[in-house]
Scaffold this motif. Structure first.
Motif, PDB file in Angstrom:
ATOM      1  N   ILE A  57       0.846  -1.195   0.000  1.00 45.93           N
ATOM      2  CA  ILE A  57       0.000   0.000   0.000  1.00 45.93           C
ATOM      3  C   ILE A  57       0.882   1.246   0.000  1.00 45.93           C
ATOM      4  N   ALA A  58       0.572   2.200  -0.869  1.00 45.94           N
ATOM      5  CA  ALA A  58       1.180   3.534  -0.820  1.00 45.94           C
ATOM      6  C   ALA A  58       0.105   4.516  -0.372  1.00 45.94           C
ATOM      7  N   THR A  59       0.409   5.334   0.623  1.00 44.80           N
ATOM      8  CA  THR A  59      -0.557   6.296   1.134  1.00 44.80           C
ATOM      9  C   THR A  59      -0.154   7.722   0.762  1.00 44.80           C
ATOM     10  N   LEU A  60      -1.170   8.556   0.553  1.00 43.75           N
ATOM     11  CA  LEU A  60      -0.990   9.974   0.260  1.00 43.75           C
ATOM     12  C   LEU A  60      -2.031  10.768   1.033  1.00 43.75           C
ATOM     13  N   ASP A  61      -1.641  11.934   1.552  1.00 42.89           N
ATOM     14  CA  ASP A  61      -2.618  12.842   2.145  1.00 42.89           C
ATOM     15  C   ASP A  61      -3.457  13.476   1.039  1.00 42.89           C
ATOM     16  N   GLY A  62      -4.647  13.938   1.401  1.00 42.47           N
ATOM     17  CA  GLY A  62      -5.547  14.521   0.420  1.00 42.47           C
ATOM     18  C   GLY A  62      -5.391  16.019   0.229  1.00 42.47           C
ATOM     19  N   ASP A  63      -4.407  16.637   0.894  1.00 37.65           N
ATOM     20  CA  ASP A  63      -4.274  18.092   0.809  1.00 37.65           C
ATOM     21  C   ASP A  63      -3.340  18.552  -0.306  1.00 37.65           C
ATOM     22  N   GLY A  64      -2.812  17.617  -1.080  1.00 33.14           N
ATOM     23  CA  GLY A  64      -1.970  17.971  -2.215  1.00 33.14           C
ATOM     24  C   GLY A  64      -0.515  18.194  -1.887  1.00 33.14           C
ATOM     25  N   ILE A 127       3.129  10.410   2.797  1.00 37.46           N
ATOM     26  CA  ILE A 127       3.435   9.432   1.768  1.00 37.46           C
ATOM     27  C   ILE A 127       4.306   8.330   2.354  1.00 37.46           C
ATOM     28  N   LYS A 128       3.773   7.116   2.311  1.00 38.36           N
ATOM     29  CA  LYS A 128       4.468   5.951   2.863  1.00 38.36           C
ATOM     30  C   LYS A 128       4.142   4.744   1.985  1.00 38.36           C
ATOM     31  N   LEU A 129       4.986   3.753   2.074  1.00 38.54           N
ATOM     32  CA  LEU A 129       4.772   2.477   1.393  1.00 38.54           C
ATOM     33  C   LEU A 129       4.994   1.374   2.410  1.00 38.54           C
ATOM     34  N   GLY A 156       8.837  -6.069  15.028  1.00 40.43           N
ATOM     35  CA  GLY A 156       9.978  -6.890  14.661  1.00 40.43           C
ATOM     36  C   GLY A 156      10.518  -6.662  13.267  1.00 40.43           C
ATOM     37  N   TRP A 157      10.005  -5.649  12.555  1.00 40.04           N
ATOM     38  CA  TRP A 157      10.444  -5.366  11.197  1.00 40.04           C
ATOM     39  C   TRP A 157      11.326  -4.124  11.156  1.00 40.04           C
ATOM     40  N   LYS A 158      11.940  -3.876  10.019  1.00 35.10           N
ATOM     41  CA  LYS A 158      12.769  -2.694   9.833  1.00 35.10           C
ATOM     42  C   LYS A 158      12.040  -1.665   8.978  1.00 35.10           C
ATOM     43  N   THR A 159      12.475  -0.411   9.097  1.00 36.35           N
ATOM     44  CA  THR A 159      11.891   0.682   8.316  1.00 36.35           C
ATOM     45  C   THR A 159      13.014   1.492   7.679  1.00 36.35           C
ATOM     46  N   VAL A 160      12.690   2.163   6.592  1.00 37.04           N
ATOM     47  CA  VAL A 160      13.650   3.000   5.868  1.00 37.04           C
ATOM     48  C   VAL A 160      12.986   4.334   5.549  1.00 37.04           C
ATOM     49  N   SER A 161      13.726   5.432   5.743  1.00 35.65           N
ATOM     50  CA  SER A 161      13.238   6.761   5.369  1.00 35.65           C
ATOM     51  C   SER A 161      13.772   7.126   3.990  1.00 35.65           C
ATOM     52  N   VAL A 162      12.875   7.645   3.142  1.00 36.37           N
ATOM     53  CA  VAL A 162      13.225   7.977   1.761  1.00 36.37           C
ATOM     54  C   VAL A 162      12.928   9.459   1.518  1.00 36.37           C
ATOM     55  N   PRO A 163      13.920  10.271   1.112  1.00 34.08           N
ATOM     56  CA  PRO A 163      13.654  11.684   0.817  1.00 34.08           C
ATOM     57  C   PRO A 163      12.606  11.849  -0.282  1.00 34.08           C
ATOM     58  N   VAL A 164      11.637  12.717  -0.041  1.00 42.43           N
ATOM     59  CA  VAL A 164      10.552  12.944  -1.008  1.00 42.43           C
ATOM     60  C   VAL A 164      10.289  14.441  -1.147  1.00 42.43           C
ATOM     61  N   ASN A 165       9.533  14.788  -2.163  1.00 49.28           N
ATOM     62  CA  ASN A 165       9.127  16.172  -2.380  1.00 49.28           C
ATOM     63  C   ASN A 165       8.071  16.582  -1.371  1.00 49.28           C
ATOM     64  N   HIS A 166       7.907  17.883  -1.205  1.00 52.13           N
ATOM     65  CA  HIS A 166       6.841  18.420  -0.359  1.00 52.13           C
ATOM     66  C   HIS A 166       6.344  19.696  -1.013  1.00 52.13           C
ATOM     67  N   ARG A 167       5.018  19.826  -1.117  1.00 53.30           N
ATOM     68  CA  ARG A 167       4.441  20.950  -1.831  1.00 53.30           C
ATOM     69  C   ARG A 167       3.548  21.765  -0.906  1.00 53.30           C
ATOM     70  N   HIS A 168       3.214  22.969  -1.330  1.00 52.99           N
ATOM     71  CA  HIS A 168       2.287  23.786  -0.567  1.00 52.99           C
ATOM     72  C   HIS A 168       0.906  23.136  -0.579  1.00 52.99           C
ATOM     73  N   ARG A 169       0.186  23.291   0.516  1.00 48.44           N
ATOM     74  CA  ARG A 169      -1.167  22.744   0.623  1.00 48.44           C
ATOM     75  C   ARG A 169      -2.066  23.373  -0.446  1.00 48.44           C
ATOM     76  N   THR A 170      -2.794  22.528  -1.171  1.00 45.29           N
ATOM     77  CA  THR A 170      -3.697  23.015  -2.214  1.00 45.29           C
ATOM     78  C   THR A 170      -5.161  22.778  -1.880  1.00 45.29           C
ATOM     79  N   ALA A 171      -5.432  22.021  -0.814  1.00 50.20           N
ATOM     80  CA  ALA A 171      -6.821  21.732  -0.462  1.00 50.20           C
ATOM     81  C   ALA A 171      -6.916  21.454   1.031  1.00 50.20           C
ATOM     82  N   GLY A 172      -8.094  21.704   1.577  1.00 49.52           N
ATOM     83  CA  GLY A 172      -8.336  21.388   2.981  1.00 49.52           C
ATOM     84  C   GLY A 172      -7.698  22.372   3.931  1.00 49.52           C
ATOM     85  N   VAL A 173      -8.086  22.260   5.195  1.00 49.35           N
ATOM     86  CA  VAL A 173      -7.569  23.105   6.267  1.00 49.35           C
ATOM     87  C   VAL A 173      -7.173  22.215   7.426  1.00 49.35           C
TER      88      VAL A 173
END
Length: 207
Positions: A57-64, A127-129, A156-173
């Motif tokens: 699963i890849a997740t994204l917030d709805g605020d853009g 944004i996560k996978l 008991g699992w491992k995690t990795v951080s991945v650099p990603v883009n970040h944009r200005h909020r386009t929707a929601g408050v």
């Protein structure tokens, strides 16, 4: 179908639901879930994951603010990692939030890292996978989405951080200011820390 898009409408008060339903005719991969009452981001993420049919699963917030173009980057990180890594967390290295929010997040991340020792520079990025079964095996509570690296490591699992883009909020408050976000975060942080100290893991053999 190579992929699907599961959009969770958390009982929005605008025309989000109508727009999404109209898009279904143009985007066959789109599925729309609607909360009959507003329930928050953690519940929305969990219900979306439960409804999803894929194993990852890849997740994204709805605020853009999250960039869908980063999903292939997360997938590439997964393909390069070992099977013990079950979460690839976005890391907003160039945040587009206000100065006060960046300052508050920086201090919150330092406190969280000191208490949970999850070795994650940014747990608030939407944004996560992750592997679906691993996520659904985690303890569920409101605001759990802010602590996924620590919870996955607790399992008991491992995690990795991945650099990603970040944009200005386009929707929601945002529903939180720095003060009430901090108050809620302190309570949740104590709870997650307690979960970690009370966890017990062992290998299981069937004989």
């Amino acid at each position: 179908m190579a992929f699907e898009i599961v959009y969770v409408d958390d009982h929005s008060r605008d025309d989000s639901l109508g727009v999404l339903q109209a898009l279904k005719a143009q985007v066959p991969e789109l599925r729309v879930l609607h909360h009959v009452s507003q329930s928050g981001q953690s519940t929305a993420v969990r219900n979306g994951v439960k409804a999803a049919r894929g194993s990852w699963i890849a997740t994204l917030d709805g605020d853009g603010q999250n960039d869908p173009a980063d999903i292939p980057k997360l997938l590439a990180a997964r393909d390069a990692a070992g099977p013990e890594v079950k979460l690839f967390a976005g890391w907003r290295v160039d945040r587009q939030d206000s100065g006060s929010k960046r300052w508050a997040s920086r201090w919150a991340n330092r406190i969280r890292a000191r208490m949970l020792r999850d070795d994650t520079p940014d747990t608030g990025c939407g944004i996560k996978l992750f592997e679906r079964d691993v996520f659904l095996d985690l303890p569920y509570f409101d605001h759990m989405h802010r602590y996924l690296p620590a919870l996955v490591q607790r399992a008991g699992w491992k995690t990795v951080s991945v650099p990603v883009n970040h944009r200005h909020r386009t929707a929601g408050v945002s529903k939180y200011n720095n003060l009430n976000r901090a108050l809620v975060g302190i309570r949740d942080l104590r709870g997650v820390a307690l979960l970690i100290t009370r966890s017990r893991r062992t290998a299981v053999e069937e004989r």
